[in-house]
Design a protein around this motif. Structure first.
Motif, PDB file in Angstrom:
ATOM      1  N   PRO A 149       0.829  -1.208   0.000  1.00 29.56           N
ATOM      2  CA  PRO A 149       0.000   0.000   0.000  1.00 29.56           C
ATOM      3  C   PRO A 149       0.864   1.260   0.000  1.00 29.56           C
ATOM      4  O   PRO A 149       1.853   1.346   0.738  1.00 29.56           O
ATOM      5  CB  PRO A 149      -0.795  -0.132   1.303  1.00 29.56           C
ATOM      6  CG  PRO A 149       0.111  -0.913   2.203  1.00 29.56           C
ATOM      7  CD  PRO A 149       0.844  -1.880   1.307  1.00 29.56           C
ATOM      8  N   ASP A 150       0.494   2.227  -0.827  1.00 33.14           N
ATOM      9  CA  ASP A 150       1.207   3.515  -0.876  1.00 33.14           C
ATOM     10  C   ASP A 150       2.714   3.326  -1.034  1.00 33.14           C
ATOM     11  O   ASP A 150       3.514   4.016  -0.382  1.00 33.14           O
ATOM     12  CB  ASP A 150       0.913   4.330   0.393  1.00 33.14           C
ATOM     13  CG  ASP A 150      -0.576   4.591   0.566  1.00 33.14           C
ATOM     14  OD1 ASP A 150      -1.245   4.848  -0.443  1.00 33.14           O
ATOM     15  OD2 ASP A 150      -1.057   4.514   1.711  1.00 33.14           O
ATOM     16  N   ASP A 151       3.096   2.357  -1.886  1.00 35.91           N
ATOM     17  CA  ASP A 151       4.510   2.085  -2.190  1.00 35.91           C
ATOM     18  C   ASP A 151       5.316   1.626  -0.977  1.00 35.91           C
ATOM     19  O   ASP A 151       6.553   1.669  -0.991  1.00 35.91           O
ATOM     20  CB  ASP A 151       5.186   3.327  -2.800  1.00 35.91           C
ATOM     21  CG  ASP A 151       4.607   3.674  -4.155  1.00 35.91           C
ATOM     22  OD1 ASP A 151       4.249   2.737  -4.890  1.00 35.91           O
ATOM     23  OD2 ASP A 151       4.498   4.871  -4.464  1.00 35.91           O
ATOM     24  N   GLN A 152       4.617   1.166   0.065  1.00 39.26           N
ATOM     25  CA  GLN A 152       5.309   0.624   1.243  1.00 39.26           C
ATOM     26  C   GLN A 152       5.110  -0.890   1.255  1.00 39.26           C
ATOM     27  O   GLN A 152       3.992  -1.375   1.419  1.00 39.26           O
ATOM     28  CB  GLN A 152       4.752   1.232   2.534  1.00 39.26           C
ATOM     29  CG  GLN A 152       5.426   0.681   3.787  1.00 39.26           C
ATOM     30  CD  GLN A 152       4.796   1.219   5.067  1.00 39.26           C
ATOM     31  OE1 GLN A 152       3.824   1.961   5.021  1.00 39.26           O
ATOM     32  NE2 GLN A 152       5.338   0.824   6.202  1.00 39.26           N
ATOM     33  N   THR A 153       6.198  -1.628   1.079  1.00 37.55           N
ATOM     34  CA  THR A 153       6.094  -3.080   1.002  1.00 37.55           C
ATOM     35  C   THR A 153       5.890  -3.694   2.382  1.00 37.55           C
ATOM     36  O   THR A 153       6.718  -3.526   3.277  1.00 37.55           O
ATOM     37  CB  THR A 153       7.368  -3.685   0.367  1.00 37.55           C
ATOM     38  OG1 THR A 153       7.526  -3.156  -0.955  1.00 37.55           O
ATOM     39  CG2 THR A 153       7.259  -5.199   0.303  1.00 37.55           C
ATOM     40  N   ILE A 154       4.768  -4.373   2.548  1.00 34.60           N
ATOM     41  CA  ILE A 154       4.490  -5.093   3.797  1.00 34.60           C
ATOM     42  C   ILE A 154       4.909  -6.557   3.645  1.00 34.60           C
ATOM     43  O   ILE A 154       5.654  -7.091   4.470  1.00 34.60           O
ATOM     44  CB  ILE A 154       2.998  -5.007   4.172  1.00 34.60           C
ATOM     45  CG1 ILE A 154       2.530  -3.545   4.190  1.00 34.60           C
ATOM     46  CG2 ILE A 154       2.766  -5.677   5.530  1.00 34.60           C
ATOM     47  CD1 ILE A 154       3.257  -2.666   5.164  1.00 34.60           C
ATOM     48  N   VAL A 155       4.425  -7.202   2.584  1.00 33.99           N
ATOM     49  CA  VAL A 155       4.871  -8.564   2.239  1.00 33.99           C
ATOM     50  C   VAL A 155       4.989  -8.648   0.712  1.00 33.99           C
ATOM     51  O   VAL A 155       4.294  -7.936  -0.017  1.00 33.99           O
ATOM     52  CB  VAL A 155       3.905  -9.664   2.742  1.00 33.99           C
ATOM     53  CG1 VAL A 155       3.871  -9.721   4.245  1.00 33.99           C
ATOM     54  CG2 VAL A 155       2.498  -9.460   2.181  1.00 33.99           C
ATOM     55  N   GLU A 156       5.874  -9.529   0.237  1.00 33.35           N
ATOM     56  CA  GLU A 156       5.984  -9.745  -1.201  1.00 33.35           C
ATOM     57  C   GLU A 156       6.579 -11.123  -1.464  1.00 33.35           C
ATOM     58  O   GLU A 156       7.247 -11.712  -0.617  1.00 33.35           O
ATOM     59  CB  GLU A 156       6.840  -8.658  -1.853  1.00 33.35           C
ATOM     60  CG  GLU A 156       8.283  -8.606  -1.390  1.00 33.35           C
ATOM     61  CD  GLU A 156       9.083  -7.525  -2.115  1.00 33.35           C
ATOM     62  OE1 GLU A 156       8.605  -7.018  -3.146  1.00 33.35           O
ATOM     63  OE2 GLU A 156      10.198  -7.209  -1.647  1.00 33.35           O
ATOM     64  N   HIS A 157       6.310 -11.625  -2.659  1.00 34.90           N
ATOM     65  CA  HIS A 157       6.808 -12.936  -3.119  1.00 34.90           C
ATOM     66  C   HIS A 157       6.446 -14.056  -2.142  1.00 34.90           C
ATOM     67  O   HIS A 157       7.256 -14.950  -1.879  1.00 34.90           O
ATOM     68  CB  HIS A 157       8.322 -12.890  -3.327  1.00 34.90           C
ATOM     69  CG  HIS A 157       8.780 -11.805  -4.242  1.00 34.90           C
ATOM     70  ND1 HIS A 157       8.245 -11.624  -5.505  1.00 34.90           N
ATOM     71  CD2 HIS A 157       9.721 -10.825  -4.086  1.00 34.90           C
ATOM     72  CE1 HIS A 157       8.832 -10.593  -6.090  1.00 34.90           C
ATOM     73  NE2 HIS A 157       9.721 -10.091  -5.244  1.00 34.90           N
TER      74      HIS A 157
END
Length: 226
Positions: free
Chosen positions: A13-21
């Motif tokens: 959200p809003d270019d803030q990575t919380i989780v990915e891949h």
């Protein structure tokens, strides 16, 4: 065949990575713990699986179908999420425990409700108890019981024993594992308690950056003495 499959899931959200891949699968009846430091995105993953928030990318597949292909209410009844700090509603315990029956236009079974309360260590409370007088641990267990009346296919549990002492937590574990086994429920659990983490056959470890660091599989017999 996997009951749940998570493919390249991300929440940014809003270019803030919380989780990915985020990528893993869970078989029918399998119990999985999601572990990691504070802020690693554990709760976010459960909320994405529950359909409470939309992923920025990737998919969640349930029974070989994308979660978005299900009607929202139907999906939530099959994939249930229990929060660490649950929001109770109405005025009494009865208001909360009767809700699953009301939305299904079914009769509320008071005897069954009292039996569930006894099994999770709340036998000293009655159904007309004011919810505003409940402790954090009592509220957690009331919220959990709501999901017992019509067992889901997947139960997502987010730190639901954080407000319990060791003895109460151990008793809850014994009953919970017995309940999910009898009803063939797949369970995903978040906990900071190492003893609880070791109860699960599959253990997913997240890094502080919100990515999967490791997935381990416990081949030993799992006991319920947390």
């Amino acid at each position: 065949m996997s009951l749940l499959e998570v493919h390249d899931l991300a929440f940014i959200p809003d270019d803030q990575t919380i989780v990915e891949h985020i990528e893993f699968s869970v078989d029918q009846g399998q119990h999985t713990s999601i572990n990691g430091p504070s802020g690693s995105g554990k709760s976010t993953i459960l909320k994405l699986i529950a359909g409470l928030i939309e992923p920025s990318q990737g998919t969640v597949q349930f029974k070989d179908q994308d979660q978005t292909s299900y009607e929202y209410t139907d999906y939530r009844q099959q994939v249930s999420y229990v929060h660490q700090s649950p929001q109770l509603f109405g005025e009494t315990i009865r208001d909360n425990l009767s809700f699953p029956s009301i939305i299904r236009d079914d009769n509320f079974d008071e005897e069954q409700a009292q039996a569930f309360m006894e099994r999770v260590g709340l036998d000293y409370l009655n159904l007309d108890k004011d919810i505003n007088s409940l402790s954090g641990g009592e509220r957690q267990r009331i919220a959990l019981i709501r999901h017992f009346f019509y067992p889901p296919k997947i139960l997502l549990l987010d730190e639901i024993t954080s407000g319990l002492d060791h003895s109460t937590r151990e008793g809850l574990w014994r009953y919970l594992f017995d309940f999910v086994k009898k009803n063939d429920i797949t369970m995903l659990w978040i906990s900071h308690n190492e003893d609880e983490q070791n109860l699960f056959k599959q253990q997913i470890y997240l890094s502080e950056h919100g990515t999967i660091e490791d997935i381990k599989h416990n081949t030993e017999e799992v006991t319920t003495h947390a």
